[in-house]
Design a protein around this motif. Structure first.
Motif, PDB file in Angstrom:
ATOM      1  N   GLU A  35       0.936  -1.115  -0.163  1.00 27.47           N
ATOM      2  CA  GLU A  35      -0.323  -0.053  -0.127  1.00 27.47           C
ATOM      3  C   GLU A  35       0.687   1.340   0.104  1.00 27.47           C
ATOM      4  O   GLU A  35       0.773   2.396  -0.706  1.00 27.47           O
ATOM      5  CB  GLU A  35      -1.214  -0.281   1.493  1.00 27.47           C
ATOM      6  N   ARG A  67       2.040   1.787  -3.358  1.00 24.04           N
ATOM      7  CA  ARG A  67       1.321   1.579  -4.319  1.00 24.04           C
ATOM      8  C   ARG A  67       1.668   0.850  -5.624  1.00 24.04           C
ATOM      9  O   ARG A  67       1.506   0.995  -6.573  1.00 24.04           O
ATOM     10  CB  ARG A  67       1.493   3.159  -4.592  1.00 24.04           C
ATOM     11  N   ASP A  84      -7.117  -1.876  -6.690  1.00 28.23           N
ATOM     12  CA  ASP A  84      -6.828  -0.676  -5.770  1.00 28.23           C
ATOM     13  C   ASP A  84      -7.786  -0.023  -4.968  1.00 28.23           C
ATOM     14  O   ASP A  84      -8.581   0.542  -5.309  1.00 28.23           O
ATOM     15  CB  ASP A  84      -6.499   0.330  -7.548  1.00 28.23           C
ATOM     16  N   TYR A 116      -0.036  -1.275  -6.780  1.00 27.35           N
ATOM     17  CA  TYR A 116      -1.246  -1.927  -7.100  1.00 27.35           C
ATOM     18  C   TYR A 116      -2.152  -0.746  -7.774  1.00 27.35           C
ATOM     19  O   TYR A 116      -3.697  -1.409  -7.971  1.00 27.35           O
ATOM     20  CB  TYR A 116      -2.483  -2.918  -6.373  1.00 27.35           C
ATOM     21  N   ARG A 117      -1.462  -0.157  -7.517  1.00 30.58           N
ATOM     22  CA  ARG A 117      -2.204   1.077  -8.575  1.00 30.58           C
ATOM     23  C   ARG A 117      -2.257   1.230  -9.555  1.00 30.58           C
ATOM     24  O   ARG A 117      -1.818   1.168 -10.512  1.00 30.58           O
ATOM     25  CB  ARG A 117      -1.707   3.035  -7.697  1.00 30.58           C
TER      26      ARG A 117
END
Length: 844
Positions: free
Chosen positions: A21, A24, A156, A26-27
């Motif tokens: 997280e 990021r 996301d 999996y953004r």
């Protein structure tokens, strides 16, 4: 590179979920062109209560596809939503806070629910009730998110939405207003399946047949000479006996119906008879749906006992004699058409429940002699709301509908074609879709008489007497959405005109939760809010879901995509099976046989639970099996230990090359494994991909590592050691990437010990990346066959594997000569001889 002294899988989910997280990982890349995007229409789970292991099972399978596509270089649009409006939430709020909604009450800004609710629910205003719904769903959603992060879903989280949020309400209302303008949405006063407990209409897709005890009651209908002109004198004197399971609906009877070819009743067609006790004159008619073998072969048509009554009522143009109200009790006033004595009899039923009314009528029929014999017990299917506890009734109400092909064969055929355009995984699931489309009996009823939902965005003008004009609905502009007609005023009116003659009134209903959930591609994709995003993700690539909601969620989403966008909402539907309990029954919160995932994740580890999910065949119902999770945990630990061992051997030199035949054979044998796993995941078959990678991983650990260990330590010189070390690291890199979609935490941990960045952003392996180092795979097969013979002989002799082997006899094979030294070292073999047979023989 820093290797741990003692690798462990404990604590990895918390460690890596936070890291992913913050970094990021999996953004979604909002600048990616559509051809590089892989968009997933993620099912929004009902945010009520707790997730169960069935959710973890199916959502993990979807996540494996998302991770695979991301490693293939796709920009993965993977949102999460919470389905937090509708009846499940309302029921949970009622039970949790001990309240019930009473829309007539004023809002109390200081209301606080009791810490320990009593048995009697406290009435609260609609606004207070909705606030409690929002409070509890927010709490449930936080718990859901914690579980999903521990499970390792690579969604996301910046794309999170709720089906009661402002965007979802606006999208739902926008789609409704456009359907209304097209004529696809319309109101109608019609017979409606009604749940008397929840006081709401129920759609066809929400029905559930349950076997319940009942009884046939044989009732005597009397000849009606005044209305029996076509009937012969001999026939007129004979009563008509009707067998019914619902004698309490006798005052609602409007006709008798028999099959047109039934010789017993053909003389009666066109005539009339009188109902017992109530003296109503009803016609005797013919219809193809009457079953000559059921009961006495002639049926009592009531308004309304079941859905067949509705068909007869509509197709035979019969009158309506309603007797049951929204609360499931007999209405206070007798229906039209009863005799004077019949109206007096009905007065004894007014206000009674269905059960009480049945008992009273049976007593009266016995006393009058119009009940023949004793009731005949039967067991028969009765329609229930899937979440309800009492049989449904059919009452006449004003509701909103959306055309779905149930009354339009051209639309029905177009929706069948859409089903054929869709790629189904597995393919046989399309049959369920077609069965549903073919069996549609009417349009989609979308209005609900509930509170926590998306309001129908409509007002009605009131005439001089304060009566609403439903034929002239007032609608808002799209830019004003979302609106709540119960608190917002329509264009051209002031709030003080609400409910007054000459003013306006709000439509009191909300939309069925499926009317919003059917628009999840539009909600998540930003339809009407973010046109650039919507163009990049719609139509989406994948809809994952379970098979029991093909009839609801999948079909309704196809319908909305077809009518609003003239397109399928996605290209592929991946259908998951159910999780079964030890009795082979579906796990369900309503049944009470579910297992919650928290304990499983803590005991076995997230990767192990995902391994169990991955091992199931796509679309197949799967037994809950902690044994499979233990296998997955063992694999996860082996990955860490094997990685530590390989990396602990030391790095190959800067000029290292894979030169040894056994090393080149290993990499050659790995190439078809990559191809098989890739092809399987392209077909959404994570089970086959896992099986291919896992089988090779254990060969790599159990055979190859043992075969090259001494050489990798440097026993045969630097060049031979470099060849082994480079082959080991190359194969390990490939295997970690092949296993990463299924086991994201342990593979990320192992990867982090020696590689930069996240494995989940690394490139998916390809066979071609091994071309320069791969050779003939035959030496690997020869080596594994030889070492297997050695182990078998030592095991049968019950000696240690390090005990020297006196003789190994091998085939006269050129491949074996290339790897003889590695085999000799691994098996601690004193002598190797040859023979012409294609077998390996070992002697301790």
């Amino acid at each position: 590179m820093s290797l741990p002294d003692k690798p462990t899988i404990d604590g990895l989910p918390d460690k890596w979920a936070q890291r992913w997280e913050s970094e990021r990982v999996y953004r979604f890349d909002r600048d990616a062109p559509r051809e590089r995007v892989f968009a997933i229409d993620t099912p929004p789970p009902t945010a009520s209560g707790e997730l169960h292991v069935g959710h973890v099972f199916s959502y993990s399978q979807t996540d494996m596809i998302a991770r695979y596509q991301r490693m293939r270089g796709r920009a993965v649009f993977y949102p999460m939503g919470w389905d937090d409006n509708g009846l499940p939430t309302e029921r949970r709020v009622q039970q949790f806070y001990g309240v019930r909604c009473d829309p007539s009450l004023p809002y109390d800004p200081g209301f606080t629910p009791a810490d320990k609710p009593g048995k009697n629910q406290v009435p609260v205003s609609r606004r207070n009730f909705i606030e409690l719904c929002e409070r509890l769903t927010a709490r449930d959603e936080e718990a859901f998110e914690r579980v999903w992060r521990l499970v390792g879903l690579s969604v996301d989280w910046s794309l999170l939405y709720t089906t009661i949020g402002a965007r979802a309400r606006a999208v739902s209302q926008r789609a409704f207003l456009r359907a209304l303008a097209r004529g696809d949405a319309y109101p109608a006063q019609a017979p409606t399946l009604w749940d008397t407990t929840f006081r709401t209409a129920v759609a066809q897709a929400e029905l559930e047949d349950r076997d319940r005890p009942g009884a046939y009651h044989r009732l005597v209908f009397h000849p009606d000479a005044a209305g029996a002109a076509p009937i012969t004198v001999a026939t007129q004197s004979q009563p008509v006996v009707v067998a019914t399971t619902r004698p309490e609906l006798l005052p609602a009877c409007v006709a008798l119906v028999a099959h047109p070819d039934d010789e017993r009743y053909r003389p009666l067609f066109g005539g009339t008879v009188r109902t017992p006790l109530f003296g109503a004159r009803v016609p005797v008619l013919a219809h193809r749906l009457a079953d000559p073998a059921k009961g006495t072969g002639i049926a009592m048509v009531c308004t309304f006992g079941d859905t067949t009554d509705v068909i007869w009522w509509r197709e035979l143009d019969l009158p309506t004699r309603p007797v049951l109200g929204f609360d499931g009790r007999f209405l206070p006033d007798a229906p039209d058409g009863l005799s004077t004595d019949g109206r007096a009899t009905y007065a004894g039923l007014a206000g009674a429940t269905v059960h009480t009314g049945r008992e009273r009528l049976i007593t009266l029929l016995r006393e009058s002699g119009e009940l023949l014999g004793e009731p005949e017990p039967i067991t028969h299917p009765v329609k229930f709301y899937e979440r309800g506890d009492k049989p449904l009734e059919i009452v006449s109400t004003r509701q909103w509908y959306i055309r779905n092909g149930g009354r339009d064969e051209a639309l029905r055929e177009r929706l069948r074609e859409r089903g054929r355009e869709l790629s189904w995984q597995p393919a046989h699931m399309r049959t369920r879709y077609e069965h549903w489309v073919n069996g549609l009996a009417g349009d989609w009823l979308i209005s609900r008489q509930r509170f926590f939902g998306v309001p129908i965005p409509v007002w009605y003008p009131l005439d001089a007497d304060g009566v609403p004009d439903h034929d002239r609905p007032i609608t808002p502009a799209e830019h004003a959405l979302p609106i709540d007609p119960s608190s917002d005023t329509p264009p051209g009116y002031a709030e003080d005109q609400r409910g007054r003659p000459g003013g306006f009134t709000a439509d009191p209903d909300v939309m069925d939760t499926w009317a919003t959930s059917s628009l999840t591609p539009q909600i998540a994709g930003g339809w009407g809010f973010d046109d650039d995003l919507f163009a990049r993700v719609f139509p989406m690539d994948l809809r994952p879901q379970s098979h029991e909601i093909i009839r609801t969620w999948l079909f309704a989403t196809v319908l909305r995509g077809h009518t609003e966008h003239d397109a399928l909402p996605w290209r592929t539907a991946a259908i998951a099976g159910w999780i079964l309990d030890p009795d082979r029954k579906k796990m369900s919160k309503s049944v009470g046989n579910v297992v919650t995932p928290s304990g499983l994740l803590a005991e076995h580890g997230s990767d192990a639970v995902r391994y169990w999910a991955a091992a199931a065949r796509p679309g197949a119902d799967t037994a809950f099996d902690t044994g499979q999770m233990r296998v997955g945990r063992r694999l996860a630990m082996k990955i860490l230990n094997a990685t530590r061992f390989v990396l602990g051997l030391g790095e190959p030199g800067p000029d290292a090359d894979v030169t040894e035949p056994l090393d080149r054979a290993l990499l050659a044998a790995l190439q078809p494994v990559i191809a098989e796993a890739t092809a399987a995941l392209d077909q959404y078959d994570q089970s086959r991909a896992l099986d291919a990678a896992e089988r090779f991983f254990w060969l790599f650990c159990d055979d190859y590592l043992e075969l090259v260990k001494l050489r990798a330590y440097g026993q045969h010189g630097p060049a031979a050691a470099d060849s082994a070390r480079l082959a080991l690291r190359t194969a390990l890199s490939v295997l970690l990437r092949l296993l990463a979609p299924v086991l994201p935490f342990v593979t990320e941990e192992a990867w982090s010990w020696w590689q930069p960045g996240s494995i989940h952003r690394a490139a998916w392996p390809t066979p071609s990346e091994l071309d320069a180092m791969a050779g003939d795979p035959a030496p690997l097969a020869a080596a594994t066959a030889a070492i297997e013979a050695v182990r078998r002989a030592k095991s049968e002799a019950k000696v240690s594997m390090r005990t020297p082997l006196r003789t190994l006899t091998v085939p006269e094979d050129a491949a074996f000569a290339l790897i003889e030294q590695d085999v000799r070292n691994a098996g601690v073999i004193t002598s190797i001889t040859h023979h012409p047979a294609p077998t390996y023989l070992a002697q301790v």
